[in-house]
Write a protein that holds these residues in place. Structure first.
Motif, PDB file in Angstrom:
ATOM      1  N   PRO A  17      -4.346  -0.033  -3.625  1.00  0.00           N
ATOM      2  CA  PRO A  17      -5.771   0.211  -3.862  1.00  0.00           C
ATOM      3  C   PRO A  17      -6.141   0.279  -5.342  1.00  0.00           C
ATOM      4  O   PRO A  17      -7.261  -0.077  -5.730  1.00  0.00           O
ATOM      5  CB  PRO A  17      -6.037   1.542  -3.161  1.00  0.00           C
ATOM      6  CG  PRO A  17      -4.704   2.207  -3.096  1.00  0.00           C
ATOM      7  CD  PRO A  17      -3.704   1.106  -2.940  1.00  0.00           C
ATOM      8  N   VAL A  43      -9.188   6.399  -7.254  1.00  0.00           N
ATOM      9  CA  VAL A  43      -9.950   5.355  -6.569  1.00  0.00           C
ATOM     10  C   VAL A  43     -11.153   5.947  -5.841  1.00  0.00           C
ATOM     11  O   VAL A  43     -12.251   5.385  -5.867  1.00  0.00           O
ATOM     12  CB  VAL A  43      -9.042   4.575  -5.589  1.00  0.00           C
ATOM     13  CG1 VAL A  43      -9.872   3.580  -4.766  1.00  0.00           C
ATOM     14  CG2 VAL A  43      -7.943   3.838  -6.349  1.00  0.00           C
ATOM     15  N   SER A  70      -7.750  -1.482   1.649  1.00  0.00           N
ATOM     16  CA  SER A  70      -6.415  -1.667   1.066  1.00  0.00           C
ATOM     17  C   SER A  70      -5.330  -1.226   2.031  1.00  0.00           C
ATOM     18  O   SER A  70      -4.287  -1.887   2.158  1.00  0.00           O
ATOM     19  CB  SER A  70      -6.292  -0.888  -0.246  1.00  0.00           C
ATOM     20  OG  SER A  70      -7.205  -1.363  -1.203  1.00  0.00           O
ATOM     21  N   GLU A  71      -5.570  -0.126   2.706  1.00  0.00           N
ATOM     22  CA  GLU A  71      -4.596   0.343   3.690  1.00  0.00           C
ATOM     23  C   GLU A  71      -4.494  -0.648   4.848  1.00  0.00           C
ATOM     24  O   GLU A  71      -3.396  -0.943   5.344  1.00  0.00           O
ATOM     25  CB  GLU A  71      -4.989   1.720   4.208  1.00  0.00           C
ATOM     26  CG  GLU A  71      -3.980   2.313   5.181  1.00  0.00           C
ATOM     27  CD  GLU A  71      -4.312   3.733   5.585  1.00  0.00           C
ATOM     28  OE1 GLU A  71      -3.455   4.384   6.222  1.00  0.00           O
ATOM     29  OE2 GLU A  71      -5.429   4.200   5.268  1.00  0.00           O
ATOM     30  N   VAL A  76      -9.939  -8.598  -0.529  1.00  0.00           N
ATOM     31  CA  VAL A  76      -8.603  -8.025  -0.312  1.00  0.00           C
ATOM     32  C   VAL A  76      -7.802  -8.898   0.651  1.00  0.00           C
ATOM     33  O   VAL A  76      -6.592  -9.118   0.461  1.00  0.00           O
ATOM     34  CB  VAL A  76      -8.713  -6.575   0.213  1.00  0.00           C
ATOM     35  CG1 VAL A  76      -7.343  -6.045   0.618  1.00  0.00           C
ATOM     36  CG2 VAL A  76      -9.327  -5.681  -0.855  1.00  0.00           C
ATOM     37  N   ILE A 124     -12.626   0.787  -0.699  1.00  0.00           N
ATOM     38  CA  ILE A 124     -11.403   0.233  -1.307  1.00  0.00           C
ATOM     39  C   ILE A 124     -10.165   0.835  -0.665  1.00  0.00           C
ATOM     40  O   ILE A 124      -9.221   0.120  -0.300  1.00  0.00           O
ATOM     41  CB  ILE A 124     -11.395   0.478  -2.830  1.00  0.00           C
ATOM     42  CG1 ILE A 124     -12.525  -0.304  -3.503  1.00  0.00           C
ATOM     43  CG2 ILE A 124     -10.044   0.073  -3.439  1.00  0.00           C
ATOM     44  CD1 ILE A 124     -12.749   0.058  -4.962  1.00  0.00           C
ATOM     45  N   LEU A 125     -10.150   2.161  -0.504  1.00  0.00           N
ATOM     46  CA  LEU A 125      -8.991   2.827   0.083  1.00  0.00           C
ATOM     47  C   LEU A 125      -8.765   2.378   1.522  1.00  0.00           C
ATOM     48  O   LEU A 125      -7.627   2.102   1.934  1.00  0.00           O
ATOM     49  CB  LEU A 125      -9.164   4.341   0.015  1.00  0.00           C
ATOM     50  CG  LEU A 125      -9.063   4.975  -1.375  1.00  0.00           C
ATOM     51  CD1 LEU A 125      -9.509   6.438  -1.323  1.00  0.00           C
ATOM     52  CD2 LEU A 125      -7.643   4.869  -1.921  1.00  0.00           C
ATOM     53  N   LYS A 131      -5.115   7.992  -5.087  1.00  0.00           N
ATOM     54  CA  LYS A 131      -6.216   8.132  -4.128  1.00  0.00           C
ATOM     55  C   LYS A 131      -7.405   8.850  -4.770  1.00  0.00           C
ATOM     56  O   LYS A 131      -8.562   8.477  -4.556  1.00  0.00           O
ATOM     57  CB  LYS A 131      -5.743   8.892  -2.893  1.00  0.00           C
ATOM     58  CG  LYS A 131      -4.728   8.141  -2.044  1.00  0.00           C
ATOM     59  CD  LYS A 131      -4.241   9.005  -0.890  1.00  0.00           C
ATOM     60  CE  LYS A 131      -3.159   8.312  -0.092  1.00  0.00           C
ATOM     61  NZ  LYS A 131      -2.629   9.179   1.005  1.00  0.00           N
ATOM     62  N   HIS A 148       0.843  -1.185   0.000  1.00  0.00           N
ATOM     63  CA  HIS A 148       0.000   0.000   0.000  1.00  0.00           C
ATOM     64  C   HIS A 148       0.884   1.242   0.000  1.00  0.00           C
ATOM     65  O   HIS A 148       1.508   1.580   1.013  1.00  0.00           O
ATOM     66  CB  HIS A 148      -0.901  -0.010   1.246  1.00  0.00           C
ATOM     67  CG  HIS A 148      -1.835   1.155   1.323  1.00  0.00           C
ATOM     68  ND1 HIS A 148      -1.483   2.344   1.905  1.00  0.00           N
ATOM     69  CD2 HIS A 148      -3.110   1.314   0.885  1.00  0.00           C
ATOM     70  CE1 HIS A 148      -2.497   3.194   1.830  1.00  0.00           C
ATOM     71  NE2 HIS A 148      -3.503   2.589   1.216  1.00  0.00           N
TER      72      HIS A 148
END
Length: 620
Positions: free
Chosen positions: A252, A232, A245-246, A305, A241-242, A229, A222
């Protein structure tokens, strides 16, 4: 260990942990045990190596087995590469046509095909060359199809000799062990041919080599840019998603690309196979991941994810993880262990899966690059005009390289212009050529004869450019490049040298020291050993490859757009050449080298009294 057990390994590639312990217990002090099957098992610190001579064939295979019973590597000796690695655009492991196992290489049209080993030409017909090779008591035949060649039956060729050109951009290669009349028969099995293909090492050229430029490779972790950013966040479920993903340390943009491919961002979709939701989770996978409602966007994305993260951890390869996400890790492992490339995977959807994802990924990354990528670096970029008002002065170069012939290479050519800047406006080749022209001018001012690898021909590939330097008998050569990374924060300058070549390393160190002084506001990444680049492997001249900055980093790239910085880099390269020659002058090179007289006329050296001998530094 019994002959039966060793044959079990050779035939099935399996030795159980219990059997290895039994062997170790009974081996006493023997370092190896040789069997009637011409197979030896060596005890290594990290595990075991089985060296097998394939019956009736001159191919030696060595497989290394870790203590966890995992095959680490396979290598085959005896053969040389059929093609310059730089011209191979794609290589299949093996295909079978009419019962004949064939490796197919896709190349640039007109690529030079090389003899895999010393041998005699048996036939040259219909763009097919057949060579007969002898190794000890063994005889085998190379069959190369797709070559326009002027060779005649009876001609003798050595390993690496030019056989002709690949006429249609496709070269097919097979190996037979017998001839009946004028036709080859008894072709080697698919596994052996696949191992031969692997031994050629063409796959290494799909690594991010600066010589050919590469497509965008997704980040394993990530590390999104501000543009990433923004792209997305503008997508459906972008905030989820952000966030997820983090949480799982995943790119992402890659997650968004997977969702785009899997469901087109439709949360209520169910496939014919029963996969559900945005990331198309199978019910059993969802249950394993703790997902209770696969139609719920938050739960589905979290589960998908989380699963993808297990795959990137397993393979340490984002692209292979993509294939496993679609086809299942068990299937992908089975196919790859059988020697199949993704193009040969039996499931059509799986073989097309990663390329489709990477297409979406590149579209999103292109959008991200246009959304103010400089914002995080703006303060540093604004400082360039003050910090680099003038070029860094490295002193007077006049006649300090008098009598030397130096090769200069712009690193790429028009059909493969290298990497591209963070904002997609500038190619690597454009920057390299600007630096090259400045370097050539300054080298000539220093008294050197300069060989430009491009000359009047702008389409020479790396191996061909290296041969230009050899033909000109240069004293040494410099290849100019710039770097790139999917991690936009990567920055700095580094210089590459050829592995196990001390003179190449010495040249690289001399260049790197000065280039780092020319651009002090970016990282000095030092010198790096490489052994798979055409400028090294295809030529004899001592060469170093200078990577002056990261074009994917906005600050580095803006430096490379600054005229005073480019002039500083050129000054540094010429000073590096001077330092290299001086080090060799004072190191009293061993006699026996091919030498060339050079006179110095600067500083406190008297040109009449201090003429010295400068060797032609060729690889052994």
């Amino acid at each position: 260990m019994s002959t039966i057990l060793m044959n079990k390994y050779v035939n099935n590639n399996v030795v159980t942990e219990k059997e290895i312990r039994e062997f170790e217990k009974n081996r006493h002090r023997l370092k190896k045990r040789t069997l009637a099957t011409a197979t030896s098992l060596y005890l290594l610190g990290s595990g075991y190596a089985v060296h097998s001579h394939i019956k009736n064939h001159p191919f030696e295979v060595e497989s290394h087995i870790s203590k966890a019973n995992q095959k680490v590597s396979v290598s085959i000796t005896k053969m040389g590469r059929l093609l310059d690695a730089s011209v191979v655009t794609k290589a299949r492991n093996t295909t079978t046509i009419d019962g004949i196992n064939i490796i197919t290489y896709f190349t640039d049209k007109g690529a030079i095909a090389n003899a895999p080993n010393k041998g005699a030409v048996i036939r040259n017909y219909n763009k097919t060359v057949i060579l007969k090779h002898s190794s000890g008591n063994h005889t085998y035949y190379s069959v190369l199809e797709g070559i326009q060649s002027s060779l005649k039956a009876g001609d003798i060729v050595n390993k690496g000799d030019n056989l002709g050109t690949v006429s249609g951009g496709i070269l097919s290669f097979s190996v037979a062990t017998e001839m009946k009349g004028d036709k080859p028969v008894s072709f080697v099995d698919k596994a052996t041919l696949g191992q031969i293909n692997q031994s050629f090492g063409y796959k290494t050229d799909t690594d991010p080599s600066k010589e050919e430029g590469v497509s965008i490779i997704p980040n394993l972790h990530h590390n999104p840019s501000e543009g990433d950013k923004k792209v997305v966040s503008d997508l459906p479920y972008g905030d989820i998603i952000l966030s997820v993903s983090e949480k799982y340390d995943v790119d992402p943009v890659l997650v968004a690309s997977i969702i785009k491919q899997e469901s087109g961002f439709k949360e209520k979709i169910t496939s014919k196979s029963g996969a559900v939701g945005l990331m198309q989770l199978m019910p059993e996978t969802a249950q394993w991941l703790g997902v209770k409602d696969s139609y719920n966007p938050s739960e589905n994305i979290e589960g998908g994810v989380k699963f993808f993260k297990t795959l990137t951890d397993k393979y340490d390869d984002s692209v292979k993880a993509l294939y496993a996400y679609n086809g299942g890790p068990g299937n992908v492992d089975k196919w790859t262990e059988a020697g199949l490339t993704p193009e040969e995977f039996p499931w059509k959807e799986t073989k097309q899966y990663a390329p489709n994802i990477l297409h979406h990924y590149e579209v999103y990354k292109d959008k991200a690059a246009k959304l103010d990528p400089k914002s995080a670096y703006q303060e540093k970029i604004d400082s360039i005009s003050n910090q680099y008002k003038n070029a860094v002065d490295f002193g007077n170069f006049h006649n300090q390289l008098q009598g030397l012939t130096i090769g200069v290479d712009a690193g790429h050519y028009s059909k493969a212009p290298g990497t591209v800047s963070y904002d997609r406006k500038t190619t690597e080749l454009e920057v390299n050529r600007q630096i090259k022209q400045l370097v050539i001018t300054k080298l000539k001012e220093a008294g050197a004869t300069v060989i430009d690898s491009e000359g009047d021909i702008k389409s020479l590939k790396p191996g061909q450019r290296a041969k230009v330097f050899d033909e000109a008998n240069v004293d040494f050569a410099i290849s100019l490049h710039n770097n790139a990374s999917t991690n936009q924060t990567s920055s700095g300058t580094e210089t590459l040298y050829e592995s196990n070549n001390n003179q190449s390393k010495l040249l690289a160190q001399s260049l790197q020291k000065n280039i780092a002084q020319a651009i002090p506001t970016i990282d000095n990444r030092g010198v790096v050993s490489r052994d798979n680049l055409g400028v090294f492997t295809e030529g004899k001249s001592v060469t170093a490859l200078a990577e002056t900055g990261f074009m994917s980093n906005p600050y580095d790239m803006e430096l490379l757009r600054t005229p005073s910085v480019l002039e500083s880099i050129a000054n540094a390269i010429v000073k590096g050449c001077i330092d290299y020659t001086e080090i060799n002058h004072h190191s009293q090179q061993k006699e026996g080298s091919f030498k060339k007289a050079v006179s110095y006329s600067s500083g406190d050296i008297n040109s009449d009294e201090h003429n010295f001998i400068f060797p032609k530094f060729f690889k052994a």
